[in-house]
Design a protein around this motif. Structure first.
Motif, short mmCIF file in Angstrom:
data_model
loop_
_atom_site.label_atom_id
_atom_site.label_comp_id
_atom_site.label_asym_id
_atom_site.label_seq_id
_atom_site.Cartn_x
_atom_site.Cartn_y
_atom_site.Cartn_z
N GLY A 72 0.80 -1.26 -0.01
CA GLY A 72 -0.09 0.11 0.10
C GLY A 72 0.94 1.30 -0.11
O GLY A 72 0.45 2.21 0.53
N ILE A 73 1.98 1.30 -0.65
CA ILE A 73 2.86 2.41 -0.63
C ILE A 73 2.36 3.66 -1.26
O ILE A 73 2.45 4.63 -0.78
CB ILE A 73 4.25 2.10 -1.56
N ARG A 74 1.56 3.63 -2.31
CA ARG A 74 0.82 4.56 -3.07
C ARG A 74 -0.65 4.52 -2.72
O ARG A 74 -1.11 3.52 -2.55
CB ARG A 74 1.11 4.48 -4.50
N ALA A 111 12.09 1.07 17.98
CA ALA A 111 12.90 0.62 17.17
C ALA A 111 12.81 -1.04 16.99
O ALA A 111 13.16 -1.64 15.96
CB ALA A 111 14.48 0.92 17.66
N ASP A 112 12.08 -1.47 17.92
CA ASP A 112 12.10 -3.13 17.87
C ASP A 112 10.52 -3.42 17.41
O ASP A 112 10.09 -4.49 17.34
CB ASP A 112 11.86 -3.60 19.33
N VAL A 113 9.96 -2.52 16.77
CA VAL A 113 8.69 -2.72 15.95
C VAL A 113 8.78 -2.37 14.75
O VAL A 113 9.58 -1.27 14.38
CB VAL A 113 7.56 -1.86 16.86
N ARG A 114 8.06 -3.27 13.70
CA ARG A 114 8.12 -2.92 12.33
C ARG A 114 7.42 -1.64 11.89
O ARG A 114 6.55 -1.44 12.52
CB ARG A 114 7.60 -4.00 11.50
N PRO A 115 8.07 -0.60 11.18
CA PRO A 115 7.58 0.62 10.99
C PRO A 115 6.30 0.64 10.41
O PRO A 115 5.89 -0.37 9.27
CB PRO A 115 8.60 1.10 10.01
N GLN A 116 5.33 1.56 10.53
CA GLN A 116 4.06 1.59 10.02
C GLN A 116 3.89 2.07 8.78
O GLN A 116 2.80 1.95 7.93
CB GLN A 116 3.08 2.28 10.91
N TYR A 117 5.06 2.86 8.42
CA TYR A 117 5.16 3.41 7.04
C TYR A 117 6.41 3.14 6.40
O TYR A 117 7.21 2.85 6.85
CB TYR A 117 5.02 5.03 7.26
N CYS A 118 6.32 3.52 4.96
CA CYS A 118 7.51 3.46 4.35
C CYS A 118 8.16 4.92 4.44
O CYS A 118 7.67 5.93 4.07
CB CYS A 118 7.25 3.19 2.84
N ASP A 119 9.38 4.96 5.16
CA ASP A 119 9.84 6.05 5.58
C ASP A 119 11.54 5.87 5.30
O ASP A 119 12.46 6.65 5.40
CB ASP A 119 10.13 6.25 7.25
N ALA A 120 11.81 5.41 3.95
CA ALA A 120 13.00 5.06 3.43
C ALA A 120 13.73 6.28 3.01
O ALA A 120 14.93 6.25 3.09
CB ALA A 120 13.06 4.09 2.27
N CYS A 121 13.09 7.38 2.56
CA CYS A 121 13.68 8.41 2.28
C CYS A 121 14.49 9.13 3.48
O CYS A 121 15.43 10.01 3.35
CB CYS A 121 12.83 9.52 1.67
#
Length: 485
Positions: free
Chosen positions: A191-193, A446-456
């Motif tokens: 669901g990135i976009r 830090a020990d939880v998978r991120p809820q968003y794509c924050d790769a930038c």
């Protein structure tokens, strides 16, 4: 003549916007209105494809929706009760009419039109394989790869061919597709976009943002879920989820900059989130100052939040002209450097002798921030402090955003002190990644998978980057950069 983006050359480019209508009289006219509302997502080109029950009709043009699709003769060329459209800012493929979407092809199963927001991160590899096997491409767009995968699939039905194609692609996509039977809309499994669904009477509507539904008077029904395919045919709307359950990672930058502030994204008001980001930024990085000044227009909600949380008065210290086009004559460097003043100008009566806090959504190359700070000093500001409503942009995006290569990202070259010196500010601070999540109502750890794509911001890419891996490392740092909360 040179095409330029005065003052906006230091922004991440919006990806694209898509809009589709099933079951409406003069559907193409409704699509044109929807695309107007999504114009901020892509300003290079626009296109609409309609289906009248017998034939598909397509009209594509370079430039804005206005001037190309607001005339009766244009809409008359697009008859039918089903239509989809696209506004484009190129992230893959050259800027040329052949890459303008929707793309259309006659397949063995019938006509197939597709509008795509996102980026296929293994498109080059897939394209090479398809060409070796005899496929002939008509564009340089990654979207055409999906058409060829559908066309060459060995499955029997079009739906199965479509699912087979999507199983082979990596990256980000929200798609609206038209066939002889109806319309399909889907999002990638992460669901990135974004993509939402609405209704207007018996009509079913899909759009990149809820604001486009508002413009045509449609009622927002729900978002299209990550990994979901919604199929609309005569008298039936059904949903399938062929990709299993995957932890979603929608793009966090939709809340920071891309979406219009009057949209609802991930069930959150973009305007409210941006004000909360500004308030959190004031708590994290306070400063003694006389005025809070937004960098228009995207910095306004965050500046309001910063001002309310800090108690520092909010003022429009930069005035934007909304009547400057994207193309103007640049006879030399001196005029080129003055281009910023065509679009924005300091409100000198407010700025003179004041300590100013500038609020912007991001810093990419840093060139525009440098110009803004200098503009404030030229207007007589006693001090110029800058606060940014996102963490430092240290990594390129490969999911449908036109990001400069990493070597050109200011935050990849300097620490905050070095960036402060580069833009000549008295101080500079960014919201933390943890603070950004907090403003979104999420408790990021830090020990939880991120809820968003924050790769930038973090370098934590949620998918494989096959084409980039084929070219070599994405950058000199690990893709799984340490997450600083």
């Amino acid at each position: 003549m040179l095409t330029t983006h005065p003052f906006d050359d230091d922004k991440l480019r919006e990806e694209c916007g898509i809009f589709g209508v099933w079951g409406a009289e003069k559907a193409a006219a409704m699509v044109a209105l929807g695309l107007h509302a999504l114009q901020h997502r892509g300003q290079e080109a626009a296109g609409i494809t309609s289906f009248d029950g017998r034939e598909f009709h397509t009209l594509r043009a370079m430039g804005h929706v206005a001037g190309n699709f607001d005339k009766d003769d244009a809409i008359r060329k697009l008859p039918g009760e089903i239509a989809c459209g696209h506004v484009r800012y190129s992230t893959t493929g050259e800027t040329a009419l052949r890459n303008v979407q929707p793309l259309f092809a006659d397949l063995a199963t019938g006509g197939f039109a597709i509008a795509h927001n996102g980026n296929i991160s293994n498109a080059m590899k897939l394209r090479r394989d398809l060409v070796r096997n005899g496929s002939i491409f008509q564009s340089t767009s990654d979207t055409e790869t999906i058409i060829h995968l559908v066309a060459t699939s060995t499955y029997r039905t079009l739906l199965d061919k479509f699912i087979d194609a999507l199983r082979q692609v990596e990256g980000a996509y929200s798609l609206i597709c038209m066939t002889n039977e109806g319309m399909m809309a889907c999002r990638d499994p992460l669901g990135i976009r974004p993509l939402v669904m609405g209704r207007l009477g018996k009509s079913v509507i899909f759009a990149s943002e809820t604001v486009a539904l508002d413009v045509v008077g449609a009622e927002f029904e729900r978002q299209v879920d990550p990994g979901e395919i919604v199929i609309v045919t005569e008298g039936e709307v059904r949903s399938i989820r062929p990709f299993g359950s995957i932890h979603p990672r929608p793009c966090i930058f939709e809340h920071v900059y891309f979406s219009r502030p009057d949209s609802i994204v991930d069930s959150k008001s973009v305007y409210t989130v941006r004000k909360a980001i500004g308030a959190q930024l004031a708590l994290e990085s306070p400063v003694e100052a006389d005025l809070v000044v937004p960098v228009p227009d995207s910095g306004v909600p965050a500046a309001l939040g910063f001002a309310q949380a800090s108690g520092i008065p909010f003022e429009l210290g930069i005035i934007r002209s909304h009547y400057v086009g994207r193309t103007f004559i640049q006879p030399g460097d001196q005029v080129r450097h003055l281009g910023v003043k065509l679009k924005h100008n300091a409100n000198r009566e407010l700025i003179g002798g004041k300590r100013v806090v500038l609020i912007d959504d991001s810093i990419v190359r840093g060139t525009t921030s440098l110009k803004i700070v200098q503009m404030m000093r030229d207007a007589g500001a006693a001090e110029v402090h800058m606060r940014i409503a996102s963490p430092p942009t240290r990594h390129s995006c490969f999911y449908g955003v036109d990001t400069p290569e990493r070597a050109k990202l200011l935050a990849a070259q300097y620490d905050v002190a070095g960036m402060t010196d580069f833009i000549s500010a008295d101080s500079l601070a960014f919201i933390s990644i943890g603070g950004l999540y907090k403003a979104l109502g999420e408790a990021q750890r830090a020990d939880v998978r991120p809820q968003y794509c924050d790769a930038c911001f973090t370098g934590d890419y949620p998918t494989r980057l096959t084409d980039q891996d084929d070219l070599g490392p994405v950058d000199q740092f690990s893709l799984l950069a340490e997450r600083v909360i």
